[in-house]
Design an enzyme around this catalytic site. Structure first.
Site, PDB file in Angstrom:
ATOM      1  N   ASP A 162       0.848  -1.160  -0.078  1.00 57.80           N
ATOM      2  CA  ASP A 162      -0.114  -0.022   0.094  1.00 57.80           C
ATOM      3  C   ASP A 162       0.889   1.202   0.058  1.00 57.80           C
ATOM      4  OD1 ASP A 162      -2.140   1.707   0.622  1.00 57.80           O
ATOM      5  OD2 ASP A 162      -1.381   1.796   2.753  1.00 57.80           O
TER       6      ASP A 162
ATOM      7  N   ASP B 214      -0.222   5.159   1.142  1.00 55.43           N
ATOM      8  CA  ASP B 214      -0.529   6.126   2.033  1.00 55.43           C
ATOM      9  C   ASP B 214      -0.539   5.581   3.388  1.00 55.43           C
ATOM     10  OD1 ASP B 214      -2.362   7.303  -0.772  1.00 55.43           O
ATOM     11  OD2 ASP B 214      -0.723   8.397   0.102  1.00 55.43           O
TER      12      ASP B 214
HETATM   13  C1  XBP Z   1      -5.167   6.424   0.547  1.00 56.82           C
HETATM   14  C2  XBP Z   1      -6.259   6.930  -0.080  1.00 56.82           C
HETATM   15  C3  XBP Z   1      -6.215   8.232  -1.176  1.00 56.82           C
HETATM   16  C4  XBP Z   1      -5.449   9.188  -0.508  1.00 56.82           C
HETATM   17  C5  XBP Z   1      -5.712  10.520  -1.229  1.00 56.82           C
HETATM   18  O1  XBP Z   1      -4.833   5.355  -0.212  1.00 56.82           O
HETATM   19  O2  XBP Z   1      -7.491   6.533   0.251  1.00 56.82           O
HETATM   20  O3  XBP Z   1      -7.449   8.576  -1.602  1.00 56.82           O
HETATM   21  O4  XBP Z   1      -6.113   9.642   0.622  1.00 56.82           O
HETATM   22  O5  XBP Z   1      -5.176  10.298  -2.868  1.00 56.82           O
HETATM   23  P1  XBP Z   1      -3.882   4.131   0.165  1.00 56.82           P
HETATM   24  P2  XBP Z   1      -6.346  10.774  -3.784  1.00 56.82           P
HETATM   25  O6  XBP Z   1      -3.935   4.092   1.439  1.00 56.82           O
HETATM   26  O7  XBP Z   1      -4.836   2.908  -0.342  1.00 56.82           O
HETATM   27  O8  XBP Z   1      -2.442   4.282  -0.305  1.00 56.82           O
HETATM   28  O9  XBP Z   1      -6.719  12.171  -3.511  1.00 56.82           O
HETATM   29  O10 XBP Z   1      -5.150  10.562  -5.005  1.00 56.82           O
HETATM   30  O11 XBP Z   1      -6.971   9.650  -3.983  1.00 56.82           O
HETATM   31 MG    MG Z   2      -2.921   3.404   3.225  1.00 54.58          MG
END
Ligand code: XBP
Ligand code: MG
Length: 256
Positions: free
Chosen positions: A8, A10
């Protein structure tokens, strides 16, 4: 046999949300003349909705229902999200979003050990490219054989779609891989795809339900600062290395 690691982004590769995405959303709102401001606690609540466009829609329906009801609102949101992504990419390239402890070292060691690397994330592809280039290495995008990001699948996490998409393109069964996540939504997605999952929690996900995770840690740890173990058998190690991942993988598969 462990063949691939699926990460993953973020909250897992880097703590991107509070001081990255959140600031980018607020900058885009300012650019668009919207009286919206997502402070740290509110953003933590909004993170329950994965996907930036989906998150803004969820917020607008509650706080600006008349605007959200306009026929061209979807188009407006898409443009707003482009603005937000531009701000986020600038923040990342300015070095404001460093990798979490142990991530860079583990990725380099995994590559050297011949493990295949992939990414399964809800965030937009531009954000992944920027983070890998700016915070890992200029050529780091090429380290990942498959990058599953954003809108390539219809259903975002907690749906398993993005992990199934990545496994299909790796040509591997789930039991040849390990997944790395930081949130309840992310863990539901990886478990839904049958993946044994290592969780490193964060300030926004400390109290999430990580039932089903193979291991739960504060972070991957580094030699000079051991990982704090929430639930894991570290086999005497103080940080996560490739050997420990191979041991965990063998234990996870034997449990199945
Ligand atoms: C985290 C999310 C993303 C980010 C924002 O994704 O839910 O939406 O918060 O990025 P993960 P965007 O933990 O799966 O990496 O604005 O490009 O959606
Ligand atoms: Mg995440």
């Amino acid at each position: 046999m462990l063949e691939a690691l699926i990460f993953d982004v973020d909250g897992t590769l880097a703590d991107t949300e509070r001081d990255g995405h959140r600031l980018a959303f607020n900058a885009a709102f300012r650019d668009a003349g919207l009286p919206w401001h997502w402070d740290v606690p509110l953003y933590g609540e909004l993170l329950a909705v994965t996907g930036g466009k989906e998150r803004m829609l969820h917020y607008a329906r509650r706080h600006a229902p008349d605007l959200a009801a306009k026929p061209d609102f979807d188009n407006f949101l898409r443009k707003l999200h482009v603005l937000k992504t531009e701000h986020y990419v600038q923040l990342v390239h300015a070095g404001r979003v460093p990798l979490r402890p142990g991530v860079g070292a583990l990725l380099r060691a995994a590559r050297a050990a011949g493990l295949r690397l992939a990414i399964a994330t809800t965030t937009s592809p531009e954000n992944v490219s920027a983070l890998l280039q700016a915070s890992l290495a200029p050529d780091a995008e090429s380290w990942f054989e498959v990058v599953g990001a954003g809108d390539v699948v219809p259903a975002k996490k907690p749906a398993p779609d993005i992990y199934l998409w990545v496994l299909e393109r790796l040509g591997l069964p789930a039991d040849a891989c390990l997944a790395f996540e930081d949130s309840g939504n992310g863990l539901k997605a990886s478990l839904g795809a049958g993946l044994a999952t290592v969780v490193t929690d964060g300030e926004y996900t400390l109290n999430h339900d990580f039932s089903g995770a193979f291991a739960v840690l504060s972070d991957l740890g580094v030699p000079e600062r051991p990982a704090q173990v929430r639930r894991a058998d570290m086999h005497g190690k103080s940080f996560v290395d490739v050997d420990l991942l191979r041991t965990w993988h063998a234990e996870a598969i034997s449990k199945n």
